[in-house]
Motif scaffolding. Structure first.
Motif, short mmCIF file in Angstrom:
data_model
loop_
_atom_site.label_atom_id
_atom_site.label_comp_id
_atom_site.label_asym_id
_atom_site.label_seq_id
_atom_site.Cartn_x
_atom_site.Cartn_y
_atom_site.Cartn_z
N LEU A 101 28.13 -3.38 23.36
CA LEU A 101 27.44 -4.40 23.96
C LEU A 101 26.93 -5.31 22.59
O LEU A 101 25.88 -4.60 22.00
CB LEU A 101 26.53 -4.22 24.92
N LYS A 102 27.16 -6.38 22.35
CA LYS A 102 26.51 -7.28 21.09
C LYS A 102 25.07 -7.51 21.54
O LYS A 102 24.76 -7.62 22.61
CB LYS A 102 27.25 -8.46 20.74
N PRO A 103 24.39 -7.48 20.42
CA PRO A 103 22.87 -7.83 20.63
C PRO A 103 22.74 -9.32 21.26
O PRO A 103 23.63 -10.14 20.97
CB PRO A 103 22.27 -7.97 19.14
N TRP A 104 21.84 -9.23 22.32
CA TRP A 104 21.65 -10.27 23.19
C TRP A 104 20.09 -9.97 23.69
O TRP A 104 19.46 -9.16 23.57
CB TRP A 104 22.47 -10.31 24.44
N ASP A 105 19.48 -11.51 23.87
CA ASP A 105 18.17 -11.41 24.48
C ASP A 105 18.14 -11.04 25.91
O ASP A 105 18.34 -12.03 26.77
CB ASP A 105 17.42 -12.63 24.27
N ALA A 106 17.66 -9.93 26.39
CA ALA A 106 18.01 -9.42 27.86
C ALA A 106 16.89 -9.97 28.71
O ALA A 106 15.75 -10.40 27.98
CB ALA A 106 17.95 -7.70 28.06
N PHE A 107 17.17 -10.46 29.93
CA PHE A 107 16.14 -10.95 30.87
C PHE A 107 15.16 -10.16 31.18
O PHE A 107 13.98 -10.69 31.53
CB PHE A 107 16.91 -11.30 32.11
N TRP A 108 15.10 -8.79 30.78
CA TRP A 108 13.97 -8.08 30.94
C TRP A 108 12.98 -7.95 29.83
O TRP A 108 11.92 -7.19 29.67
CB TRP A 108 14.36 -6.43 31.36
#
Length: 131
Positions: A101-108
């Protein structure tokens, strides 16, 4: 009786590849661990990460077989900053490891990514988006 959490154990198919992977993430396996059937790295707080080869496990559990399908285990490593999540992820991919899973800004509220270790176990990389 008061059992206490002491270690996390992983069964590995290639000790050298696994020790190399986890050393890249800062785990301090002793020199020569890559040639051993069992290796340990001490973790903060006194916990340990234990690696055992498939042959080692079969020495006391002859019918053991590697699990099939997707992994159900992951280790989560906190990075200091969101930028470090991206940097570590890219460093591991550049070294030939598989990204899940590529880095992303998670909703948590975390910068979050997942890389697979040499045996397909997920290694989560995360950092709070705001501190």
């Amino acid at each position: 009786m008061s059992p206490r959490f002491d270690a996390i154990g992983l069964v590995v198919s290639d000790m050298a590849a696994s020790v190399s992977f986890y050393r890249r993430l800062g785990f301090a396996f002793p020199e020569g661990s890559e040639r051993q059937p069992h290796a340990e790295a001490e973790l903060p707080g006194g916990l340990r990460l234990l690696l055992d080869t498939e042959d080692t496990v079969r020495s006391f559990l002859p019918e053991w077989q590697p699990p099939s399908g997707s992994g159900r285990t992951s280790l989560a490593l906190r990075c200091d900053t969101p930028a470090e999540v991206d940097m570590v992820y890219e460093e591991l991919l550049s070294a030939g490891h598989q990204g899940e899973l590529k880095p992303w800004d998670a909703f948590w509220g975390q910068r979050y990514a997942v890389v697979q270790d040499p045996d397909g176990n997920g290694v989560d990389l995360f950092a709070p988006l705001s501190q």
